[in-house]
Design a protein around this motif. Structure first.
Motif, PDB file in Angstrom:
ATOM      1  N   PHE A 235       0.813  -1.212   0.000  1.00  0.00           N
ATOM      2  CA  PHE A 235       0.000   0.000   0.000  1.00  0.00           C
ATOM      3  C   PHE A 235       0.850   1.267   0.000  1.00  0.00           C
ATOM      4  O   PHE A 235       0.413   2.309  -0.477  1.00  0.00           O
ATOM      5  CB  PHE A 235      -0.977  -0.021   1.186  1.00  0.00           C
ATOM      6  N   GLY A 236       2.066   1.186   0.516  1.00  0.00           N
ATOM      7  CA  GLY A 236       2.988   2.306   0.414  1.00  0.00           C
ATOM      8  C   GLY A 236       3.993   2.148  -0.696  1.00  0.00           C
ATOM      9  O   GLY A 236       4.364   3.108  -1.372  1.00  0.00           O
ATOM     10  N   MET A 237       4.426   0.904  -0.913  1.00  0.00           N
ATOM     11  CA  MET A 237       5.521   0.675  -1.848  1.00  0.00           C
ATOM     12  C   MET A 237       5.088   0.743  -3.311  1.00  0.00           C
ATOM     13  O   MET A 237       5.890   1.109  -4.177  1.00  0.00           O
ATOM     14  CB  MET A 237       6.167  -0.683  -1.563  1.00  0.00           C
ATOM     15  N   VAL A 238       3.848   0.402  -3.633  1.00  0.00           N
ATOM     16  CA  VAL A 238       3.388   0.507  -5.023  1.00  0.00           C
ATOM     17  C   VAL A 238       3.368   1.966  -5.481  1.00  0.00           C
ATOM     18  O   VAL A 238       3.953   2.301  -6.522  1.00  0.00           O
ATOM     19  CB  VAL A 238       2.019  -0.175  -5.201  1.00  0.00           C
ATOM     20  N   PRO A 239       2.737   2.879  -4.733  1.00  0.00           N
ATOM     21  CA  PRO A 239       2.832   4.293  -5.138  1.00  0.00           C
ATOM     22  C   PRO A 239       4.275   4.793  -5.136  1.00  0.00           C
ATOM     23  O   PRO A 239       4.662   5.588  -5.994  1.00  0.00           O
ATOM     24  CB  PRO A 239       1.986   5.019  -4.085  1.00  0.00           C
ATOM     25  N   GLY A 240       5.074   4.328  -4.161  1.00  0.00           N
ATOM     26  CA  GLY A 240       6.477   4.733  -4.119  1.00  0.00           C
ATOM     27  C   GLY A 240       7.220   4.298  -5.368  1.00  0.00           C
ATOM     28  O   GLY A 240       7.992   5.064  -5.955  1.00  0.00           O
ATOM     29  N   ALA A 241       7.013   3.056  -5.765  1.00  0.00           N
ATOM     30  CA  ALA A 241       7.675   2.543  -6.969  1.00  0.00           C
ATOM     31  C   ALA A 241       7.213   3.294  -8.206  1.00  0.00           C
ATOM     32  O   ALA A 241       8.013   3.572  -9.117  1.00  0.00           O
ATOM     33  CB  ALA A 241       7.391   1.053  -7.119  1.00  0.00           C
ATOM     34  N   ALA A 242       5.928   3.641  -8.253  1.00  0.00           N
ATOM     35  CA  ALA A 242       5.411   4.387  -9.409  1.00  0.00           C
ATOM     36  C   ALA A 242       6.081   5.750  -9.523  1.00  0.00           C
ATOM     37  O   ALA A 242       6.225   6.292 -10.630  1.00  0.00           O
ATOM     38  CB  ALA A 242       3.899   4.545  -9.292  1.00  0.00           C
TER      39      ALA A 242
END
Length: 555
Positions: free
Chosen positions: A197-204
């Motif tokens: 939930f934090g890392m997907v937006p971060g990776a994007a």
């Protein structure tokens, strides 16, 4: 971490640390030993600990998303609470990397904010991340419907982040989303920033997720099961927070240096939703303007997070004066903004430990659902009839109307007297809350900050503020289930222009007002002191309310 605590609190902290050491609290935390808390279902909710070690994400899938995101100008995250607050911290503190999209976080039903993001992006080009653990939260679903239409129903530019088997997962499969990232059902939303939930937006945004975990590893180790309590940053902070709350210092006032200011909103949810229940808990105070020593009562714990390189002589002087006056102050140095993951871990562990000290389950949120149910009832009625249930104000002016969600003894015809009586109910140890269902803009934030400072200085009480419906998934738990010491002013207005929701009779503006009404009703049902001020079209807006509050305080 450096602490400056008054003698009585310092003794209580040392006693509790000795108990925590003797009873192996750190080990029991990592094992999910329910006897550390309330013997309930706490063991089902500790998936955030291995998530902090990078064990919840699929790095191959993350790498594929990174390639997908390259070249996009904008990415829009549609989520609420734990699905939005952590990613927002990453976006505001770390930001997007060169060649990667800027992340816009939308966690609202406010038409102005939604329209503002829609205008700032190219809907035919942007990447959309729909994020919801349950997959059935109302706000992300309405936002998804709106942007799905606006983006031309192109599933190739949509990403879902949700727990397995959710309604959102089914919709994402049907609409052929580019990616579906599965959350861990053993992680509650507010503890989920180091999961997908934090890392997907971060990776994007182009953040190096492996490097983030590497930078976080030292704090995970320091807060580990085998670390002695005295050297465990999370346990130590949690004991201070819990003992302070038990001693009546339950208003944790967050004073970050400028570079870390965005973390406050994430901390608000973590602390309030985790500890504010059963009439107990910690009320986080974020973004309250810094006041003089005499502005504060004896119900505060001050925490200063300081990013190396930030300089604020006034803040440092005030912190010194507060400590000299006997106020408890905790100083937490942060070496670099890239170490933000360490603070996520420190505070998650601290919050779980504070729950043990206070004597509550830090992983449930029994009062959040009440406002959702009340809102759903109003929205469903609107969908059937096409109109909202009428209501009658207690008093009104050319600028605003004032409503009480239940029968009240406050009935003067003069709005100044009504506001004066409302704020007169503030007693030492109480706090004033401003719940604004209006656009979360810099201008509105500045006016609300001014109102907060006026009330704090006049009444020597803590003040909190939240923008609705955002705070309903955050601090709303503590306001309804925590200590019954809040005096609330809910602020609404008629949106102009409004924004339609595809497939629904109720517009975003309709939904937002019904969320405010439902929330105020639940606050009143829980015995909280609450009034709602509705700003009229063509009036003086929130500045007129600020003037009315100032006049009431000075009467």
């Amino acid at each position: 971490m450096k602490t400056e605590l008054p003698e009585a609190l310092a003794r209580a902290v040392q006693t509790r640390l000795a108990q925590a050491d003797k009873e192996s609290w750190a080990r029991r935390l990592w094992e999910g030993d329910v006897t550390l808390w309330t013997n309930a279902d706490e063991a089902k909710w500790i998936g955030w600990l291995p998530a902090a070690e990078g064990k919840q994400v699929d790095f191959a899938q993350i790498a594929a998303l990174v390639e997908k995101a390259k070249g996009h100008k904008d990415a829009v995250l549609l989520g609420m609470g734990g699905s939005s607050l952590g990613p927002e911290v990453l976006a505001l503190i770390l930001g997007n990397q060169p060649g990667f999209p800027k992340l816009h976080v939308l966690d609202t039903t406010d038409p102005d904010q939604i329209a503002g993001v829609a205008k700032a992006i190219d809907p035919s080009e942007a990447l959309f991340i729909v994020s919801s653990k349950s997959g059935s939260t109302m706000e992300p679903e309405l936002l998804r419907a709106y942007f799905w239409e606006l983006a031309g129903k192109d599933g190739n530019r949509f990403v879902a982040v949700t727990d397995p088997g959710s309604k959102l997962e089914a919709a994402a499969k049907a609409d052929r989303y580019a990616f579906i990232f599965h959350g861990d059902p053993a992680i509650g939303g507010r503890y989920s920033v180091l999961s997908v939930f934090g890392m997907v937006p971060g990776a994007a945004m182009g953040l190096d997720i492996k490097a983030l975990y590497d930078a976080t590893a030292s704090m995970v180790s320091a807060c580990g099961a085998d670390t002695a309590v005295k050297g465990n940053p999370g346990v130590h902070l949690g004991v201070i927070m819990g003992e302070a709350a038990n001693a009546g210092r339950d208003k944790l006032t967050i004073l970050p240096s400028k570079g870390l200011e965005p973390i406050g909103a994430w901390l608000e949810q973590l602390l309030a939703e985790s500890t504010g229940k059963q009439g107990k808990g910690i009320v986080p105070v974020d973004l309250e303007p810094l006041g003089a020593v005499e502005s504060y009562g004896t119900d505060r714990l001050f925490v200063h997070l300081h990013l190396e390189g930030d300089s604020d002589a006034e803040l440092e002087a005030r912190l010194k004066a507060l400590a000299e006056a006997g106020q408890p102050v905790v100083h937490i140095p942060v070496a670099a903004k890239e170490d933000i993951g360490q603070e996520f871990v420190r505070w998650e562990v601290a919050t779980a430990i504070a729950g043990a000290v206070i004597g509550i389950n830090p992983f449930d949120q029994p009062d959040v659902e009440a406002a959702k149910v009340a809102t759903r009832k109003l929205v469903d009625a609107y969908e059937q009839s096409g109109s909202a249930e009428p209501e009658t104000p207690i008093v009104e002016t050319e600028d605003f109307a004032i409503f009480a969600p239940q029968a009240t003894a406050l009935s003067p015809s003069d709005p100044k007297q009504l506001l004066d009586l409302h704020f007169a109910s503030l007693q030492p140890g109480n706090y004033a809350g401003f719940l604004a269902y209006i656009e979360r803009s810099a201008a509105d934030e500045a006016v609300i900050a001014t109102i907060r400072a006026q009330v704090r200085d006049a009444k020597q009480v803590a003040t909190v503020a939240g923008f609705g419906p955002r705070f309903l998934h955050s601090t709303g738990q503590a306001y309804k289930g925590g200590p019954n010491s809040g005096v609330f002013l809910t602020i609404t207005r008629d949106p102009d222009p409004d924004l339609a929701v595809p497939g629904h009779k109720a517009s975003f503006g309709n939904v937002q007002i019904m969320q405010a009404r439902g929330d105020a009703d639940v606050l009143a049902e829980r015995g909280r002191r609450v009034l709602r001020v509705h700003l009229k079209k063509g009036g003086g807006g929130i500045k007129a309310l600020a003037s009315a509050v100032e006049a009431a305080l000075n009467s």
